[in-house]
Each structure stands twice: as structure tokens, then as C-alpha cells.
Design a protein around this motif. Structure first.
Motif, mmCIF file in Angstrom:
data_model
loop_
_atom_site.group_PDB
_atom_site.id
_atom_site.type_symbol
_atom_site.label_atom_id
_atom_site.label_comp_id
_atom_site.label_asym_id
_atom_site.label_seq_id
_atom_site.Cartn_x
_atom_site.Cartn_y
_atom_site.Cartn_z
ATOM 1 N N PRO A 8 16.403 3.975 13.296
ATOM 2 C CA PRO A 8 15.490 4.318 12.192
ATOM 3 C C PRO A 8 16.075 5.359 11.230
ATOM 4 O O PRO A 8 15.864 5.270 10.020
ATOM 5 C CB PRO A 8 14.252 4.854 12.910
ATOM 6 C CG PRO A 8 14.252 4.135 14.225
ATOM 7 C CD PRO A 8 15.710 4.030 14.588
ATOM 8 N N GLU A 9 16.860 6.289 11.746
ATOM 9 C CA GLU A 9 17.426 7.324 10.871
ATOM 10 C C GLU A 9 18.545 6.794 9.960
ATOM 11 O O GLU A 9 19.028 7.508 9.082
ATOM 12 C CB GLU A 9 17.922 8.531 11.676
ATOM 13 C CG GLU A 9 18.861 8.205 12.794
ATOM 14 C CD GLU A 9 18.186 8.007 14.146
ATOM 15 O OE1 GLU A 9 18.868 8.212 15.155
ATOM 16 O OE2 GLU A 9 16.995 7.663 14.202
ATOM 17 N N ASP A 10 18.962 5.545 10.138
ATOM 18 C CA ASP A 10 19.970 4.919 9.277
ATOM 19 C C ASP A 10 19.359 4.308 8.018
ATOM 20 O O ASP A 10 20.090 3.836 7.145
ATOM 21 C CB ASP A 10 20.699 3.798 10.027
ATOM 22 C CG ASP A 10 21.527 4.298 11.183
ATOM 23 O OD1 ASP A 10 22.235 5.308 11.005
ATOM 24 O OD2 ASP A 10 21.470 3.675 12.265
ATOM 25 N N ALA A 11 18.052 4.294 7.908
ATOM 26 C CA ALA A 11 17.369 3.563 6.844
ATOM 27 C C ALA A 11 17.874 3.900 5.442
ATOM 28 O O ALA A 11 18.191 3.000 4.658
ATOM 29 C CB ALA A 11 15.857 3.779 6.937
ATOM 30 N N GLU A 12 17.963 5.158 5.108
ATOM 31 C CA GLU A 12 18.348 5.538 3.747
ATOM 32 C C GLU A 12 19.771 5.083 3.404
ATOM 33 O O GLU A 12 20.010 4.502 2.342
ATOM 34 C CB GLU A 12 18.213 7.043 3.548
ATOM 35 C CG GLU A 12 18.425 7.461 2.109
ATOM 36 C CD GLU A 12 18.025 8.913 1.862
ATOM 37 O OE1 GLU A 12 18.166 9.334 0.705
ATOM 38 O OE2 GLU A 12 17.572 9.605 2.797
ATOM 39 N N LEU A 14 21.447 2.679 4.853
ATOM 40 C CA LEU A 14 21.484 1.222 4.846
ATOM 41 C C LEU A 14 20.923 0.671 3.532
ATOM 42 O O LEU A 14 21.493 -0.248 2.946
ATOM 43 C CB LEU A 14 20.715 0.659 6.045
ATOM 44 C CG LEU A 14 20.651 -0.864 6.161
ATOM 45 C CD1 LEU A 14 22.037 -1.503 6.093
ATOM 46 C CD2 LEU A 14 19.930 -1.251 7.442
ATOM 47 N N ILE A 15 19.845 1.222 3.057
ATOM 48 C CA ILE A 15 19.278 0.795 1.768
ATOM 49 C C ILE A 15 20.301 1.022 0.654
ATOM 50 O O ILE A 15 20.500 0.151 -0.202
ATOM 51 C CB ILE A 15 17.962 1.540 1.471
ATOM 52 C CG1 ILE A 15 16.861 1.074 2.421
ATOM 53 C CG2 ILE A 15 17.534 1.319 0.014
ATOM 54 C CD1 ILE A 15 15.612 1.940 2.384
ATOM 55 N N ASP A 16 20.964 2.163 0.657
ATOM 56 C CA ASP A 16 21.987 2.443 -0.360
ATOM 57 C C ASP A 16 23.112 1.399 -0.307
ATOM 58 O O ASP A 16 23.565 0.917 -1.346
ATOM 59 C CB ASP A 16 22.571 3.844 -0.178
ATOM 60 C CG ASP A 16 21.604 4.951 -0.539
ATOM 61 O OD1 ASP A 16 20.589 4.675 -1.229
ATOM 62 O OD2 ASP A 16 21.845 6.103 -0.136
ATOM 63 N N LEU A 17 23.551 1.053 0.904
ATOM 64 C CA LEU A 17 24.608 0.051 1.047
ATOM 65 C C LEU A 17 24.130 -1.317 0.558
ATOM 66 O O LEU A 17 24.860 -2.021 -0.142
ATOM 67 C CB LEU A 17 25.074 -0.024 2.506
ATOM 68 C CG LEU A 17 26.127 -1.088 2.814
ATOM 69 C CD1 LEU A 17 27.393 -0.877 1.982
ATOM 70 C CD2 LEU A 17 26.453 -1.103 4.303
ATOM 71 N N MET A 18 22.916 -1.683 0.920
ATOM 72 C CA MET A 18 22.377 -2.970 0.489
ATOM 73 C C MET A 18 22.304 -3.038 -1.039
ATOM 74 O O MET A 18 22.661 -4.055 -1.649
ATOM 75 C CB MET A 18 21.001 -3.208 1.126
ATOM 76 C CG MET A 18 21.106 -3.462 2.620
ATOM 77 S SD MET A 18 19.576 -3.349 3.573
ATOM 78 C CE MET A 18 18.410 -4.255 2.651
ATOM 79 N N LYS A 19 21.865 -1.972 -1.668
ATOM 80 C CA LYS A 19 21.801 -1.932 -3.133
ATOM 81 C C LYS A 19 23.195 -2.037 -3.740
ATOM 82 O O LYS A 19 23.392 -2.704 -4.751
ATOM 83 C CB LYS A 19 21.094 -0.660 -3.604
ATOM 84 C CG LYS A 19 19.600 -0.686 -3.370
ATOM 85 C CD LYS A 19 18.942 0.593 -3.859
ATOM 86 C CE LYS A 19 17.440 0.543 -3.653
ATOM 87 N NZ LYS A 19 16.791 1.764 -4.123
ATOM 88 N N HIS A 20 24.174 -1.381 -3.109
ATOM 89 C CA HIS A 20 25.548 -1.441 -3.598
ATOM 90 C C HIS A 20 26.078 -2.883 -3.539
ATOM 91 O O HIS A 20 26.683 -3.377 -4.490
ATOM 92 C CB HIS A 20 26.437 -0.506 -2.777
ATOM 93 C CG HIS A 20 27.884 -0.589 -3.128
ATOM 94 N ND1 HIS A 20 28.393 -0.068 -4.295
ATOM 95 C CD2 HIS A 20 28.920 -1.166 -2.470
ATOM 96 C CE1 HIS A 20 29.693 -0.317 -4.346
ATOM 97 N NE2 HIS A 20 30.032 -0.977 -3.243
#
Length: 84
Positions: A8-12, A14-20
Motif C-alpha cells: 500500500p505504501e507504494d501507491a504514490e 506507482l501512480i507516478d510511474l504509470m502516468k510516466h
């Protein structure tokens, strides 16, 4: 390189990577279309059942890849998962 399950603490990150990755224009979401918030995504990661997982690839500094493996809830398809 390390491969591990998302926490759960990877969420931010991971979202940044997905957007990239979406900046390539080759993904389902168009650049700028994703509206996921870290708090919501953290809860989604936490709620994944035993039949699903998000795997992360990380180097010494950051996340560099991800894979979603979503299991099937139907008994006859318990042995399979959709990979994205």
C-alpha cells in the motif's frame, strides 16, 4: 534490480510511474487522463485478494516497471489470471 509485490505504501510512486508510461501514448489511458489518488490506490492494493497481485520492478533509486495480475473469481478459471 528487485522484483516484488506492491505494498500500500507504494501507491504514490506507482501512480507516478504509470502516468510516466502513459506519456508514450501507447497505453489504455491517454496522457493526463488518469485521475487516481494515492489514498484510493493504496486501498486498492491492500484489498487485492490471494488471486491477484501487482508486481513491481525497482532499481536502487526508483520503480522502473510494473505488472498487474488479476485473478478470476469463477471456480473454473481459478487457475488463470489476466495480465496487464
Amino acid at each position: 534490480m528487485n522484483i516484488r509485490k506492491a505494498l500500500p505504501e507504494d501507491a504514490e510512486k506507482l501512480i507516478d510511474l504509470m502516468k510516466h508510461v502513459e506519456q508514450s501514448g501507447l497505453m489504455l489511458f491517454e496522457p493526463g487522463e488518469r485521475n487516481t489518488h494515492p489514498e484510493h490506490f493504496s486501498k486498492r492494493i491492500e484489498a487485492l485478494g490471494e488471486d491477484s497481485a501487482i508486481f513491481l520492478a525497482e532499481d536502487a533509486r526508483s520503480l522502473v516497471g510494473y505488472l498487474f495480475a488479476m485473478g478470476e473469481g469463477v471456480k473454473r478459471k481459478r487457475h488463470s489470471a489476466s495480465i496487464a
